[in-house]
Design a protein around this motif. Structure first.
Motif, PDB file in Angstrom:
ATOM      1  N   ILE B  77       0.841  -1.191   0.000  1.00 18.43           N
ATOM      2  CA  ILE B  77       0.000   0.000   0.000  1.00 18.43           C
ATOM      3  C   ILE B  77       0.879   1.244   0.000  1.00 18.43           C
ATOM      4  N   ASN B  78       1.948   1.155   0.770  1.00 14.61           N
ATOM      5  CA  ASN B  78       2.872   2.282   0.806  1.00 14.61           C
ATOM      6  C   ASN B  78       3.407   2.581  -0.592  1.00 14.61           C
ATOM      7  N   HIS B  79       3.676   1.538  -1.331  1.00 11.80           N
ATOM      8  CA  HIS B  79       4.223   1.759  -2.667  1.00 11.80           C
ATOM      9  C   HIS B  79       3.238   2.475  -3.578  1.00 11.80           C
ATOM     10  N   LEU B  80       1.958   2.368  -3.246  1.00 13.79           N
ATOM     11  CA  LEU B  80       0.964   3.082  -4.059  1.00 13.79           C
ATOM     12  C   LEU B  80       0.906   4.555  -3.695  1.00 13.79           C
ATOM     13  N   GLY B  81       1.620   4.942  -2.637  1.00 12.19           N
ATOM     14  CA  GLY B  81       1.669   6.370  -2.345  1.00 12.19           C
ATOM     15  C   GLY B  81       0.978   6.784  -1.064  1.00 12.19           C
ATOM     16  N   ARG B 106      14.792   4.346  -0.172  1.00 10.32           N
ATOM     17  CA  ARG B 106      15.160   3.178  -0.946  1.00 10.32           C
ATOM     18  C   ARG B 106      13.940   2.387  -1.391  1.00 10.32           C
ATOM     19  N   ALA B 107      13.117   2.141  -0.426  1.00  6.73           N
ATOM     20  CA  ALA B 107      11.988   1.261  -0.714  1.00  6.73           C
ATOM     21  C   ALA B 107      11.230   1.754  -1.931  1.00  6.73           C
ATOM     22  N   GLN B 108      11.168   3.046  -2.082  1.00  2.90           N
ATOM     23  CA  GLN B 108      10.446   3.575  -3.223  1.00  2.90           C
ATOM     24  C   GLN B 108      11.302   3.468  -4.472  1.00  2.90           C
ATOM     25  N   GLY B 109      12.587   3.683  -4.304  1.00  6.06           N
ATOM     26  CA  GLY B 109      13.485   3.723  -5.447  1.00  6.06           C
ATOM     27  C   GLY B 109      13.447   2.435  -6.263  1.00  6.06           C
ATOM     28  N   SER B 110      13.423   1.321  -5.583  1.00  3.87           N
ATOM     29  CA  SER B 110      13.478   0.051  -6.308  1.00  3.87           C
ATOM     30  C   SER B 110      12.115  -0.593  -6.298  1.00  3.87           C
ATOM     31  N   LEU B 111      11.183   0.111  -6.820  1.00  3.88           N
ATOM     32  CA  LEU B 111       9.820  -0.394  -6.755  1.00  3.88           C
ATOM     33  C   LEU B 111       9.647  -1.602  -7.662  1.00  3.88           C
ATOM     34  N   ASN B 112       9.024  -2.601  -7.105  1.00 10.26           N
ATOM     35  CA  ASN B 112       8.742  -3.775  -7.903  1.00 10.26           C
ATOM     36  C   ASN B 112       7.341  -3.668  -8.463  1.00 10.26           C
ATOM     37  N   PRO B 113       7.114  -4.375  -9.554  1.00  9.72           N
ATOM     38  CA  PRO B 113       5.746  -4.382 -10.064  1.00  9.72           C
ATOM     39  C   PRO B 113       4.816  -4.965  -9.003  1.00  9.72           C
ATOM     40  N   GLU B 114       3.741  -4.280  -8.740  1.00  9.39           N
ATOM     41  CA  GLU B 114       2.791  -4.781  -7.750  1.00  9.39           C
ATOM     42  C   GLU B 114       1.725  -5.595  -8.454  1.00  9.39           C
ATOM     43  N   LEU B 181      11.337  13.836  12.542  1.00  8.32           N
ATOM     44  CA  LEU B 181      12.069  12.833  11.776  1.00  8.32           C
ATOM     45  C   LEU B 181      11.103  11.786  11.222  1.00  8.32           C
ATOM     46  N   GLU B 182      10.110  11.464  12.013  1.00  7.06           N
ATOM     47  CA  GLU B 182       9.116  10.508  11.504  1.00  7.06           C
ATOM     48  C   GLU B 182       8.451  11.047  10.247  1.00  7.06           C
ATOM     49  N   ILE B 183       8.163  12.325  10.258  1.00 11.19           N
ATOM     50  CA  ILE B 183       7.533  12.914   9.068  1.00 11.19           C
ATOM     51  C   ILE B 183       8.511  12.870   7.893  1.00 11.19           C
ATOM     52  N   ALA B 184       9.751  13.227   8.164  1.00  7.35           N
ATOM     53  CA  ALA B 184      10.745  13.195   7.092  1.00  7.35           C
ATOM     54  C   ALA B 184      10.835  11.795   6.505  1.00  7.35           C
ATOM     55  N   ARG B 185      10.820  10.820   7.387  1.00  5.01           N
ATOM     56  CA  ARG B 185      10.925   9.447   6.923  1.00  5.01           C
ATOM     57  C   ARG B 185       9.727   9.081   6.057  1.00  5.01           C
ATOM     58  N   ALA B 186       8.554   9.463   6.519  1.00  2.00           N
ATOM     59  CA  ALA B 186       7.356   9.164   5.732  1.00  2.00           C
ATOM     60  C   ALA B 186       7.454   9.825   4.360  1.00  2.00           C
ATOM     61  N   LEU B 187       7.984  11.035   4.328  1.00  2.00           N
ATOM     62  CA  LEU B 187       8.098  11.720   3.043  1.00  2.00           C
ATOM     63  C   LEU B 187       9.083  11.016   2.130  1.00  2.00           C
ATOM     64  N   GLY B 188      10.027  10.328   2.725  1.00  2.00           N
ATOM     65  CA  GLY B 188      11.012   9.608   1.934  1.00  2.00           C
ATOM     66  C   GLY B 188      10.380   8.591   1.006  1.00  2.00           C
ATOM     67  N   THR B 189       9.244   8.078   1.363  1.00  2.00           N
ATOM     68  CA  THR B 189       8.603   7.081   0.494  1.00  2.00           C
ATOM     69  C   THR B 189       7.869   7.750  -0.664  1.00  2.00           C
ATOM     70  N   ARG B 190       8.060   9.028  -0.794  1.00  2.00           N
ATOM     71  CA  ARG B 190       7.416   9.816  -1.848  1.00  2.00           C
ATOM     72  C   ARG B 190       5.917   9.563  -1.927  1.00  2.00           C
ATOM     73  N   PRO B 191       5.225   9.875  -0.844  1.00  2.00           N
ATOM     74  CA  PRO B 191       3.796   9.573  -0.820  1.00  2.00           C
ATOM     75  C   PRO B 191       2.990  10.595  -1.609  1.00  2.00           C
TER      76      PRO B 191
ATOM     77  N   GLY E 221       7.377   0.922   3.510  1.00  2.00           N
ATOM     78  CA  GLY E 221       7.515   0.318   2.205  1.00  2.00           C
ATOM     79  C   GLY E 221       8.551  -0.767   2.095  1.00  2.00           C
ATOM     80  N   VAL E 222       9.068  -1.201   3.229  1.00  2.00           N
ATOM     81  CA  VAL E 222      10.048  -2.283   3.175  1.00  2.00           C
ATOM     82  C   VAL E 222       9.306  -3.615   3.147  1.00  2.00           C
ATOM     83  N   ASN E 223       9.581  -4.417   2.160  1.00  2.00           N
ATOM     84  CA  ASN E 223       8.950  -5.735   2.080  1.00  2.00           C
ATOM     85  C   ASN E 223       9.622  -6.631   3.110  1.00  2.00           C
ATOM     86  N   THR E 224       9.116  -6.587   4.325  1.00  2.00           N
ATOM     87  CA  THR E 224       9.844  -7.230   5.413  1.00  2.00           C
ATOM     88  C   THR E 224       9.992  -8.728   5.207  1.00  2.00           C
TER      89      THR E 224
END
Ligand SMILES: Nc1ncnc2c1ncn2[C@@H]1O[C@H](COP(=O)(O)OP(=O)(O)OP(=O)(O)O)[C@@H](O)[C@H]1O
Ligand SMILES: Nc1ncnc2c1ncn2[C@@H]1O[C@H](COP(=O)(O)OP(=O)(O)OP(=O)(O)O)[C@@H](O)[C@H]1O
Ligand SMILES: [Mg+2]
Ligand SMILES: [Mg+2]
Lengths: 251, 283, 385, 309, 356
Positions: B77-81, B106-114, B181-191, E221-224
């Protein structure tokens, strides 16, 4: 650090002495969290401790309640030297601490949590009565008596923590950010109830981010900055001080 | 596509006998800044958990970017934004501030096909292992990617005013900074949509004021939809354009701050009478 | 089989490269002064098979003391360096390597458990240091190469002996087997017994297993009981067998048990009480043997260690004796010389039988069948190869 | 049919021992969240204590009711003391450290005890197993078929052990869930620092729990030695492991779970050996464990702690 | 430029003088000649070779287990099982290929080629087993996962014990002793390189994140589950290689070498080194391998006569156990905590400078 650097505002009302913290130092490994904190709480007094994040408020409470062993200074409680005493030996002397992060027992029910608050008491009737009292303070807890405390909402957990602390019938209640995460109405209720608690003779040492609320409520307040007391005075006097208004009230 | 980025339709969830959320509806569009309030235990956090896939709804449907995501895993779900913060701070405590954000980037950078289906899964697995291989071989592409990530993360820290903390372990930051920092981290996933659970808790009045400015800025700069849970009415009323009020899992009111503030039910269940008084006095 | 092809070139290859790398090259440790000959021993002094390791060590110790008291070998005293291998092959290999290269022993006395002796044999063979195993009965040990010897008979023989005894003397038709699945020794005996006994027209009613160190065998015994055997073959170690016997009786299984040399220990009777009365096992020697050298050995051993020597002790003693004799006979203390000297051992009067080494470096010996009664063993018969 | 009955009896008897050892495991795990790998070895030491006591009492006295009582008391008391010392010096200093560190000291103690007792120096017994005296005179309480050569036997000690185990389980369950001490134990297990704020003397609670757990281990060990008639330095290793498995099957930290887990494990093993291949017993036991955990990740009776996000 | 500094400040990365395309394999190119040199130097001290080999195997085991236990925060105590898979399958492979040689190569080289093939067989088989064991980690946490890994290890051991092709209780013997210090060193080098590179990459960060907070990692977003399984696969691959190497220098393997006690030994190394610290795992593995040998040497000073001297070798193990306790009590965070050697040493040496 010496008293000289503390800015004192106004006159302090006299209370018979109960807790005296004198130049207490605390460190976490290399980090020195308290560099010599001195403060007093009288019998029946409400004292607020305010300060920015990381100023050392929580550490002060921990040192007082015996969760932490100070590396320097002296703490006297009820006339006895309790510096470095273990937490559980302070409870029978009248200390109760609702810690930061609430510290409820997640896999015990609400009721069991409350019973633990009265762990050292043996008067079944007194306990039952006090239990009822906490239910009137926090009716929500009554509804959730049988629920595992870990699944309570944040606010409910906070109520539980305070109610539990009160069940040991303390002389001094240490509260660490009791309004954290509470709905405004509940915060209000809690503070109203705390007034009653105080009126019945319990002293309160309160740590609060909401300076407005805290200083309004307290007889006396201390301002903590990076491990040291930098200012002290009666609640109202602090509230009126321009420095406080600027630094903590955002005005 | 101008449909809502996040949508909940008739969502309910039950824990044993307790209906924590019932018939919950919500739509967040690009650029929205909405609030979710209600008494303690009303089901606000539960709503977040259902939306982000931590819990699976017993009824109703959650859609993210038009996709039905019931039963998806949170990371998918996160990968969807959709990104969030937590009521009880959940940073990666032993990691530095920078690394906390980089994990998310990172997690967003290497997105796999969902999606489902063996083919997709297989391709996903293959690309995963190829990715590891690239990391092990330190291919030039990989090195460039890492540099990229660091840059991204640093930009985010700067936005949140945390640059001076980049190499400190998250657990050693003061509370307020941890929240940011939590907010910054959340923004890292490019939501596309950001959910904030009591971001101002534990902050003093001044910090709260700063936070208000910041949240608005985030919405504008990142073009986000934002949903905030907060008990500080000054903050909620100050920044939200639309507020949903929950009580016992039910939606009891919804509307602009002014409407909600004067709603009888809301006052009874949540704000309390004295709130009105204090508003009269202060504002 | 022909598995030496590849392991051979390694040592000689290295030898060619380093010239005479053997004696003066390395310094390592404090070398035994020129007045002592240092032998090495590796044993399971801790771990599952520790009791055998300890018995063996005592036996060897006794033999060395005797030899030294009699003036030593070639005018020199003999000393033994003992290392523990915790009953693990990798530890055995490590200890052996240490003995060879650090302590520079001239000869190694090996292990009880075959898997550990195998690990040692690999190292001893490739270093060209002779090794004698007192009591590893698995055939594969001496197949490792021409430097590896043993002073006991091998599993196939012992399995055959018991099968023959069961079939011919006990006239048993139906026998059940309870084997120790964790021990190669037990599996080895089982395989041979099973084959031979069936060949002789008997029937194996069931084959059950346990693992060394288990203490509850009731499940297996209950299953065995159902098949109504006339005897049960339990080729395990005494520490398990003692308990097995008790539990068998407890479950109403009263047929005799039969076993191998692993049974031999004074402790067996303590563990089993009188549950083993009427049972039989094959062994390397019988303490009842009236021969003076045997009785003297028993007396000396008792005096030194306070217990009746078991077969492992006797074999340890014999192995050391054979080694000492070979050292005396060898023209010098080099590996090949000692190896050749050991290989020529013939009609050597050991306490556990007369030892003659065949061309496969195994001892050709007869086995004794002992019967248990009243907490004692009685010699029944000897079965020859 | 007779055979089935006998297997059932055997399985329950074996399971009883697992259950008893598992009870101690579970107690300690319950308060400290520590897999006390030394538990089995403490048990072994307890059995040796009982053994020496029996030896000192002599053949006559050891099998009188008083003798048996003395043996049990000495072993259990000795182990309680040992548990106290181990906790005090090897675990307590690590209480606020990462959980795995205490696990390592537990392993260290396990090594020290199990290898130490294989030595033959001083009072140490050496590696050879010893026959454990029959302090409870075996008697057949129930037989099927000819009493001389019965098809099915039930022995007195099998029943006694089971009753003891069930009694202990009920007692422990009562202790943990119905008494103040139990409540304190559970509080300490979640967060000992906050528990101290309730006035609970956490050190004492933990020490006591350890002592109870170790005493239980000794008691279980004695019953085990009575059942299987021997004692050896390595006996703790595998029983300890199996008991741990039993505790996990039941849901570790859960008292009735330990009991049920133990009995189930005993029965599963018995029936694998009795009706399938005895060589696969351990594999089936662990396979059973994995199966249970895959279906119920917290064990049969355990609850995976509800973590509220 | 800030970022460039960030990259090059990461220890373990070669200097930025090297062209980017070469950085990946440069360490290998540097290491190979060094290893061959060591091999040549040690060619006539078999005991040193043996010790180095067993040390190397332990280092590989510890470093690889550290990927799962230290970095990912999963609790696996079944490492010996993977080691067994690698040892047996490579052993069987080598036994089958025993009499084959590549004719155009020198014998020694041909041996190493076959050895490498056998190691890969062992490693890959173990990786597959690791994948299977990793799967339950989808559902299980903490101690429950631990006992499942332990269970898998034991099941593997029982399966081996019952397989005729694996020699049952006797094990496999006669495996060619083709392992060399260079080969062991090469794999030590590989596992360290892989561990360090994972740790320094985004994958490593994701693993750390899982260790710190699984729920948050998943929400970010980490696929744990994917990461956990992959950590298991990589870790068990190296365990398999370690087992395979082990099989080629002992050179006999039997089920008794792969019990849960062995698994625990590896866990001890990881924790003692400091969970998550690769260099810590290395130092602890080396230290714990040498410790018993050192005790042996120390005790050997008692001489070789007399019964006490014969007892001392047994005293080694209880002493080892007690030492573990003492070590853990004196350094509860492990030798290096989660840090690496080069992050720790500067703290030890210039104590003073900080104050100024
Ligand atoms: N367990 C700990 N380990 C290391 N440092 C700590 C720990 N707890 C607190 N600190 C540090 O000690 C200092 C004082 O912390 P303390 O929690 O007492 O502050 P506080 O005033 O309560 O702040 P807050 O408003 O954020 O709760 C801070 O710098 C904090 O980072
Ligand atoms: N996993 C769970 N199991 C059982 N009950 C739960 C669970 N999660 C939440 N609940 C219950 O659901 C209700 C709603 O909880 P929730 O955390 O959503 O409240 P909230 O609105 O966020 O309150 P707060 O403002 O205090 O954080 C609570 O009564 C809580 O006890
Ligand atoms: Mg605080
Ligand atoms: Mg909430």
């Amino acid at each position: 650090m010496s008293e000289a650097q503390v800015k004192l505002l106004g006159e302090r009302r006299e209370f018979p002495s109960l807790l005296a913290v004198d130049g207490v130092k605390v460190s976490y490994g290399a980090i020195q969290a308290l560099k010599g904190v001195t403060l007093k709480v009288g019998k029946g007094e409400v004292v607020a401790l305010i300060g920015a994040n990381g100023a050392g408020k929580t550490s002060t409470l921990r040192a007082v309640s015996g969760m932490l062993k100070p590396v320097g200074g002296r703490i006297t409680f009820g006339g006895e030297d309790t510096t470095g005493a273990k937490a559980h030996t302070l409870v029978p002397r009248g200390m109760a601490h609702a810690p930061e992060g609430r510290g409820i027992f997640p896999n015990l029910t609400v009721l069991e949590n409350l019973e633990l608050g009265a762990y050292l008491r043996n008067d079944a009737e007194g306990i039952a009565a006090d239990m009822e009292k906490s239910y009137t303070l926090f009716p929500r807890l009554k509804d959730r008596r049988k629920q595992l405390a870990g699944t309570l909402s944040g606010g409910e957990q906070q109520m539980l923590a305070i109610a539990r602390a009160l069940l040991s019938r303390p002389k001094l209640l240490l509260l660490d950010e009791p309004s954290l995460g509470l709905a405004p109405q509940v915060t209000e209720t809690i503070f109203r109830n705390l007034k009653d608690v105080n009126a019945s003779g319990v002293s309160i040492l309160l740590v609060e981010q909401n300076a407005h609320l805290a200083l309004n409520f307290a007889h006396y307040g201390y301002v903590l900055e990076t491990g040291e007391v930098v200012m002290a005075g009666p609640g109202k006097a602090l509230l009126d001080s321009p420095e406080i208004r600027k630094a903590y009230l955002g005005e | 596509m101008s449909g809502p980025l996040l949508e909940a339709v008739g969502v309910s969830i039950q824990f044993g006998g307790l209906k924590a959320l019932s018939d919950f509806n919500l739509a967040i569009h690009k650029g929205d800044l909405q609030g979710l309030i209600g008494p303690n235990g009303a089901g606000k956090t539960t709503a977040f958990n259902v939306l982000t896939g931590v819990y699976r709804p017993t009824q109703g449907e959650v859609r993210v970017a038009g996709q039905r995501v019931n039963g998806w895993l949170p990371h998918q779900i996160n990968h969807l934004g959709l990104a969030r913060t937590f009521q009880n701070i959940r940073l990666f405590r032993a990691l530095t501030a920078l690394d906390n954000v980089k994990v998310a980037c990172r997690a967003q950078g290497s997105l796999n096909p969902e999606g489902v289906g063996l083919g997709v899964k297989f391709r996903g697995a293959l690309s995963n292992y190829r990715d590891w291989w690239r990391a092990l071989m330190l291919t030039p592409g990989f090195q460039a990617e890492e540099r990229d990530l660091t840059e991204q993360a640093e930009r985010l820290l700067e936005v949140m005013g945390l640059s001076h903390r980049r190499n400190e372990e998250a657990r050693n930051l003061p509370y307020g900074e941890q929240r940011r920092l939590e907010i910054a981290r959340a923004l890292g996933t490019r939501p596309k949509v950001l959910l904030l659970d009591e971001p101002a808790a534990g902050m003093n009045t001044r910090e709260k004021a700063d936070l208000m400015v910041l949240i608005r800025k985030l919405r504008d700069d990142f073009n986000l939809g934002i949903l905030v849970i907060e008990h500080d009415m000054k903050l909620v009323m100050g920044i939200c354009e639309k507020i949903t009020v929950l009580d016992h899992g039910e939606t009891i009111a919804r509307g602009a701050p002014a409407e909600v503030r004067n709603d009888r039910k809301v006052i009874e269940a949540y704000l309390g009478d004295s709130y009105l008084e204090s508003q009269g006095g202060a504002a | 089989a022909g598995c030496e092809k590849k392991s051979q070139p390694t040592p000689s290859g290295e030898g060619a490269q380093g010239g005479q790398a053997a004696q003066p090259a390395t310094t390592g440790g404090a070398p035994a002064d020129s007045n002592t000959i240092l032998l090495g021993e590796v044993g399971s002094l801790t771990g599952a098979q520790a009791t055998f390791g300890v018995s063996t060590r005592n036996g060897i110790d006794l033999a060395i003391k005797e030899a030294n008291a009699a003036g030593g070998v070639k005018g020199k005293k003999i000393a033994v360096r003992v290392y523990d291998n915790q009953s693990k092959p990798e530890e055995a290999a490590q200890a052996t390597t240490r003995l060879i290269t650090q302590d520079k022993v001239v000869l190694i006395l090996g292990e009880v458990a075959s898997s550990n002796s195998l690990a040692m044999a690999e190292k001893a063979q490739s270093a060209g240091v002779p090794m004698i195993t007192p009591s590893s009965t698995n055939p594969s040990v001496t197949e490792k190469g021409d430097y590896i010897f043993r002073v006991c008979f091998i599993d196939p023989f012992q399995g055959f002996v018991m099968a023959k005894f069961a079939r011919e003397n006990l006239k048993a038709e139906q026998v059940a087997i309870l084997q120790d699945n964790k021990s190669a020794y037990s599996i080895g005996l089982t395989d041979v017994f099973q084959r031979k006994f069936t060949e002789m027209g008997g029937k194996i009613t069931t084959l059950e297993s346990y693992s060394q160190g288990d203490t509850d065998f009731r499940a297996q015994l209950t299953a065995i009981k159902k098949t109504k055997p006339q005897a049960i073959y339990v080729p395990g170690y005494y520490n398990d067998v003692g308990i097995i016997a008790r539990q068998a009786r407890e479950l109403g299984l009263t047929v005799p048990l039969m076993g191998g040399d692993g049974w031999d220990s004074e402790k067996l009777f303590e563990l089993a009480g009188n549950a083993l009365d009427g049972s039989y096992f094959s062994n390397h020697y019988s303490p009842e043997n009236p021969e003076p050298r045997v009785q003297k050995f028993i007396a000396d051993y008792k005096a030194a260690y306070g217990s009746v020597p078991d077969a492992m002790a006797a074999l340890g003693y014999d192995a050391a004796k054979v080694a000492i004799a070979a050292l005396e006979k060898a023209k010098d203390l080099s590996g090949p010389a000692i190896r050749d000297a050991i290989g020529q051992t013939k009609d050597f009067p050991g306490v556990a039988g007369t030892i003659t080494l065949d061309k496969n470096r195994n001892a050709v010996k007869s086995a004794a069948i002992l019967k248990i009664g009243d907490g004692k063993t009685q010699f029944v018969t000897t079965i020859n190869p | 049919m007779a055979q089935l009955l006998q297997h059932l009896i055997n399985g329950i008897a074996a399971g009883t021992i697992y259950a008893l050892v598992a009870l101690g495991y579970t107690m300690v795990y319950g308060v400290l969240k520590l897999i006390n790998f030394a538990h089995g070895d403490v048990m072994m030491v307890g059995v040796y204590m009982g053994y020496s006591t029996a030896f000192l009492l002599g053949r006559q006295a050891q099998s009188t009711p008083w003798g048996v009582l003395v043996i049990f008391l000495v072993a259990m008391g000795g182990c309680a003391l040992m548990g106290f010392l181990i906790e005090r010096f090897a675990y307590r200093p690590l209480r606020d450290k990462p959980r795995l560190t205490a696990l390592i000291t537990a392993i260290g103690i396990s090594f020290a005890l199990s290898y130490g007792f294989q030595l033959d120096i001083g009072f140490l017994p050496g590696s050879a197993p010893r026959a454990f005296p029959q302090i409870i005179k075996p008697a057949q309480w129930f037989t099927v078929g000819d009493p001389e050569f019965p098809d099915v036997v039930l022995w007195n000690w099998q029943v006694i052990s089971l009753m003891l185990a069930v009694g202990l389980m009920v007692g422990l369950q009562y202790l943990v869930y119905r008494t103040r001490f139990g409540r304190a134990m559970r509080a300490v297990s979640f967060d000992h620092r906050v528990a101290a704020l309730m006035g609970i003397p956490t050190d004492r609670v933990i020490s006591l729990t350890f002592m109870i757990g170790s005493a239980l281990a000794a008691g279980a060990g004695l019953l085990y030695a009575i059942k299987d008639t021997s004692v050896s330095p390595l006996m703790g290793l595998y029983v300890g492991l199996k008991a741990f498995v039993a505790a996990v099957i039941g849901g570790i930290g859960n008292v009735p779970g330990a009991m049920v887990g133990g009995l189930l494990l005993g029965l599963v093993e018995e029936f694998v050996v009795g009706y399938a291949a005895s060589t696969w017993r351990d594999a089936v036991a662990f396979g059973f464990l994995i199966l249970v955990l895959l279906v119920r990740p917290g064990g049969l009776f355990g609850r995976v702690a509800a973590e509220k996000v | 430029m800030d970022t460039a500094a960030a990259v090059s400040s990461k220890p373990g990365n070669p200097s930025s003088m090297v062209p980017a395309s070469l950085r990946g394999i440069l360490p290998v190119l540097v290491a190979l000649p060094v290893l061959l040199l060591v091999e040549w130097l040690l060619s006539d001290s078999p005991f040193a070779v043996y010790l180095l080999s067993i040390m190397g195997v332990n280092v590989i085991l510890a470093v690889s287990l550290n990927i799962v236990n230290g970095m990912t925060g999963q609790f696996s105590i079944g490492h010996a099982g993977f080691m067994a898979v690698g040892a047996y399958l490579s052993g069987v492979t080598s036994l089958a290929l025993k009499d084959v040689a590549i004719s155009f190569l020198p014998v020694a080289v041909s041996d190493q080629v076959f050895l490498l093939a056998a190691l890969l067989v062992g490693g890959i088989a173990a990786a597959i087993a690791g994948f299977l064991v990793g799967l339950p980690s989808l559902r299980l946490r903490g101690d429950y996962l631990a006992i499942v890994t332990l269970g898998f290890g034991e099941i593997i051991r029982v399966a081996v014990t019952n397989t005729e092709a694996f020699g049952r209780a006797l094990g496999l013997s006669g495996i060619p002793q083709t392992s060399s210090v260079a080969m062991v060193g090469f794999w030590v080098f590989m596992v360290v390189l892989v561990a360090r590179r994972i740790a320094g990459s985004s994958h490593g960060r994701s693993l750390w994140a899982i260790r710190e907070d699984e729920v948050a990692a998943e929400a970010m977003g980490v696929n744990t589950t994917g990461y956990k399984v992959r950590a298991f696969v990589i870790s068990s691959f190296f365990a398999g290689v370690a087992g395979a190497l082990f099989a080629h220098f002992v050179p006999i393997i039997n089920p008794g070498s792969f019990t849960f006690v062995k698994s625990m030994e590896v866990v001890v190394m990881v924790v003692l080194g400091g969970l998550g610290s690769t260099t810590g795992a290395i130092v602890a593995a080396v230290f714990l391998t040498l410790l018993p040998e050192g005790l042996r040497s120390a005790f050997a000073a008692f001489g070789s006569g007399g019964s006490l001297a014969q007892q001392v070798d047994q005293i080694r193990m209880p002493v080892y156990g007690l030492l573990l306790v003492v070590l853990m009590l004196s350094r509860p965070q492990g030798l290096f905590g989660t840090r690496e050697l080069w992050e720790v040493i500067p703290r030890w040496i210039p104590r003073r400078r900080k104050g100024m």
